[in-house]
Scaffold this motif. Structure first.
Motif, PDB file in Angstrom:
ATOM      1  N   ALA A  64       0.849  -1.185   0.000  1.00  0.00           N
ATOM      2  CA  ALA A  64       0.000   0.000   0.000  1.00  0.00           C
ATOM      3  C   ALA A  64       0.887   1.238   0.000  1.00  0.00           C
ATOM      4  N   PHE A  65       0.275   2.361  -0.306  1.00  0.00           N
ATOM      5  CA  PHE A  65       0.953   3.656  -0.189  1.00  0.00           C
ATOM      6  C   PHE A  65       0.046   4.575   0.610  1.00  0.00           C
ATOM      7  N   PHE A  66       0.666   5.428   1.414  1.00  0.00           N
ATOM      8  CA  PHE A  66      -0.094   6.329   2.273  1.00  0.00           C
ATOM      9  C   PHE A  66       0.366   7.768   2.080  1.00  0.00           C
ATOM     10  N   ASP A  67      -0.607   8.614   1.805  1.00  0.00           N
ATOM     11  CA  ASP A  67      -0.409  10.057   1.774  1.00  0.00           C
ATOM     12  C   ASP A  67       0.729  10.474   0.839  1.00  0.00           C
ATOM     13  N   ILE A  68       0.712   9.943  -0.378  1.00  0.00           N
ATOM     14  CA  ILE A  68       1.764  10.336  -1.330  1.00  0.00           C
ATOM     15  C   ILE A  68       1.347  11.594  -2.086  1.00  0.00           C
ATOM     16  N   ASP A  69       2.337  12.291  -2.570  1.00  0.00           N
ATOM     17  CA  ASP A  69       2.142  13.467  -3.404  1.00  0.00           C
ATOM     18  C   ASP A  69       1.895  12.963  -4.827  1.00  0.00           C
ATOM     19  N   TRP A  70       0.642  12.804  -5.201  1.00  0.00           N
ATOM     20  CA  TRP A  70       0.242  12.117  -6.431  1.00  0.00           C
ATOM     21  C   TRP A  70       0.794  12.779  -7.689  1.00  0.00           C
ATOM     22  N   HIS A  71       0.739  14.108  -7.749  1.00  0.00           N
ATOM     23  CA  HIS A  71       1.197  14.814  -8.953  1.00  0.00           C
ATOM     24  C   HIS A  71       2.620  15.356  -8.818  1.00  0.00           C
ATOM     25  N   GLY A  72       3.228  15.190  -7.650  1.00  0.00           N
ATOM     26  CA  GLY A  72       4.590  15.656  -7.443  1.00  0.00           C
ATOM     27  C   GLY A  72       4.715  17.151  -7.215  1.00  0.00           C
ATOM     28  N   ASP A  73       3.579  17.818  -7.017  1.00  0.00           N
ATOM     29  CA  ASP A  73       3.616  19.269  -6.801  1.00  0.00           C
ATOM     30  C   ASP A  73       2.931  19.695  -5.507  1.00  0.00           C
ATOM     31  N   GLY A  74       2.559  18.720  -4.680  1.00  0.00           N
ATOM     32  CA  GLY A  74       1.908  19.012  -3.408  1.00  0.00           C
ATOM     33  C   GLY A  74       0.423  19.295  -3.497  1.00  0.00           C
ATOM     34  N   SER A  75      -0.157  19.256  -4.687  1.00  0.00           N
ATOM     35  CA  SER A  75      -1.560  19.634  -4.859  1.00  0.00           C
ATOM     36  C   SER A  75      -2.541  18.516  -4.491  1.00  0.00           C
ATOM     37  N   VAL A  76      -2.124  17.261  -4.614  1.00  0.00           N
ATOM     38  CA  VAL A  76      -3.029  16.134  -4.370  1.00  0.00           C
ATOM     39  C   VAL A  76      -2.295  15.064  -3.573  1.00  0.00           C
ATOM     40  N   ARG A  77      -2.893  14.653  -2.455  1.00  0.00           N
ATOM     41  CA  ARG A  77      -2.319  13.592  -1.634  1.00  0.00           C
ATOM     42  C   ARG A  77      -3.296  12.412  -1.659  1.00  0.00           C
ATOM     43  N   ARG A  78      -2.742  11.203  -1.820  1.00  0.00           N
ATOM     44  CA  ARG A  78      -3.585  10.014  -1.943  1.00  0.00           C
ATOM     45  C   ARG A  78      -2.972   8.833  -1.209  1.00  0.00           C
ATOM     46  N   SER A  79      -3.861   7.872  -0.910  1.00  0.00           N
ATOM     47  CA  SER A  79      -3.460   6.589  -0.330  1.00  0.00           C
ATOM     48  C   SER A  79      -4.145   5.488  -1.121  1.00  0.00           C
ATOM     49  N   GLY A  80      -3.518   4.310  -1.152  1.00  0.00           N
ATOM     50  CA  GLY A  80      -4.155   3.227  -1.893  1.00  0.00           C
ATOM     51  C   GLY A  80      -3.313   1.978  -1.972  1.00  0.00           C
ATOM     52  N   LEU A  81      -3.709   1.123  -2.876  1.00  0.00           N
ATOM     53  CA  LEU A  81      -3.043  -0.154  -3.116  1.00  0.00           C
ATOM     54  C   LEU A  81      -2.069   0.025  -4.273  1.00  0.00           C
ATOM     55  N   TRP A  82      -0.799  -0.177  -3.999  1.00  0.00           N
ATOM     56  CA  TRP A  82       0.257   0.034  -4.993  1.00  0.00           C
ATOM     57  C   TRP A  82       0.509  -1.248  -5.766  1.00  0.00           C
ATOM     58  N   ARG A  83       0.614  -2.366  -5.061  1.00  0.00           N
ATOM     59  CA  ARG A  83       0.868  -3.653  -5.703  1.00  0.00           C
ATOM     60  C   ARG A  83       0.024  -4.732  -5.056  1.00  0.00           C
ATOM     61  N   LEU A  84      -0.368  -5.699  -5.864  1.00  0.00           N
ATOM     62  CA  LEU A  84      -1.061  -6.883  -5.361  1.00  0.00           C
ATOM     63  C   LEU A  84      -0.618  -8.072  -6.199  1.00  0.00           C
ATOM     64  N   ASN A  85       0.065  -8.995  -5.560  1.00  0.00           N
ATOM     65  CA  ASN A  85       0.548 -10.215  -6.204  1.00  0.00           C
ATOM     66  C   ASN A  85      -0.047 -11.398  -5.447  1.00  0.00           C
ATOM     67  N   ILE A  86      -0.970 -12.093  -6.050  1.00  0.00           N
ATOM     68  CA  ILE A  86      -1.500 -13.310  -5.445  1.00  0.00           C
ATOM     69  C   ILE A  86      -0.834 -14.485  -6.156  1.00  0.00           C
ATOM     70  N   ALA A  87      -0.274 -15.398  -5.374  1.00  0.00           N
ATOM     71  CA  ALA A  87       0.460 -16.535  -5.933  1.00  0.00           C
ATOM     72  C   ALA A  87      -0.409 -17.291  -6.932  1.00  0.00           C
ATOM     73  N   ALA A  88       0.224 -17.760  -7.988  1.00  0.00           N
ATOM     74  CA  ALA A  88      -0.481 -18.420  -9.089  1.00  0.00           C
ATOM     75  C   ALA A  88      -1.450 -19.496  -8.597  1.00  0.00           C
ATOM     76  N   GLY A  89      -1.030 -20.341  -7.686  1.00  0.00           N
ATOM     77  CA  GLY A  89      -1.879 -21.425  -7.212  1.00  0.00           C
ATOM     78  C   GLY A  89      -2.888 -21.030  -6.158  1.00  0.00           C
ATOM     79  N   GLU A  90      -2.901 -19.766  -5.767  1.00  0.00           N
ATOM     80  CA  GLU A  90      -3.791 -19.305  -4.691  1.00  0.00           C
ATOM     81  C   GLU A  90      -4.887 -18.365  -5.183  1.00  0.00           C
ATOM     82  N   GLN A  91      -4.925 -18.086  -6.471  1.00  0.00           N
ATOM     83  CA  GLN A  91      -5.906 -17.141  -6.999  1.00  0.00           C
ATOM     84  C   GLN A  91      -7.308 -17.749  -6.995  1.00  0.00           C
ATOM     85  N   GLY A  92      -8.290 -16.879  -6.834  1.00  0.00           N
ATOM     86  CA  GLY A  92      -9.681 -17.305  -6.823  1.00  0.00           C
ATOM     87  C   GLY A  92     -10.146 -17.830  -5.479  1.00  0.00           C
ATOM     88  N   ARG A  93      -9.369 -17.623  -4.425  1.00  0.00           N
ATOM     89  CA  ARG A  93      -9.707 -18.131  -3.094  1.00  0.00           C
ATOM     90  C   ARG A  93     -10.004 -17.028  -2.082  1.00  0.00           C
TER      91      ARG A  93
END
Length: 153
Positions: A64-93
């Motif tokens: 996840a990412f928290f309170d990043i400077d989305w546009h690099g100019d200080g105008s917009v701060r956001r949080s969210g999911l940066w990466r999601l890797n579910i193992a090949a054999g574990e998907q759909g569970r």
């Protein structure tokens, strides 16, 4: 299923970097080792890498990412999911849904009301997964990725 999140530590590092998505998905998400390198170079508190563990099995990785400077100019701060890797054999569970819910809970705990994610559009990508979970496209792109937002209020 009783998944939990674990910090990435020297003890589980090799397990983390060995995690692989399906071959047809590799174009859509960076490998865990790249995510950990990116977490390392960002200021403390911005990147939040975690393993998804169920019993003794490592089923996935999220960052996840928290309170990043989305546009690099200080105008917009956001949080969210940066990466999601579910193992090949574990998907759909349900591990992907668990990951999204866990990040949403952490964003709420930190006072956030929106969760952002971006994804590569196209075949074998995660667009339908995110849309089913309630994300909506907001009309933005980040590089070549579609940006989605989930209202957490």
């Amino acid at each position: 299923m009783t998944p939990r999140l674990e910090e990435v530590t020297p003890r589980n590092f090799d397990t983390a970097v060995a995690l692989r998505v399906r071959p047809d998905q590799e174009h859509a998400v960076s490998p865990v080792v790249r995510s950990l390198a990116e977490a390392y170079v960002h200021p403390a508190g911005v990147a939040w890498p975690r393993l998804i563990v169920d019993g003794a099995r490592t089923t996935g990785f999220l960052m996840a990412f928290f309170d990043i400077d989305w546009h690099g100019d200080g105008s917009v701060r956001r949080s969210g999911l940066w990466r999601l890797n579910i193992a090949a054999g574990e998907q759909g569970r349900g591990y992907g849904r668990f990951a999204v819910d866990a990040v949403a809970a952490e964003i709420r705990r930190r006072g956030g009301t929106r969760m952002y994610v971006s994804w590569h559009p196209g075949p074998h990508g995660p667009e339908e997964f995110y849309l089913r979970l309630g994300f909506r496209k907001n009309g933005e792109t980040s590089g070549d990725q579609t940006v989605g937002v989930l209202d957490l209020s």
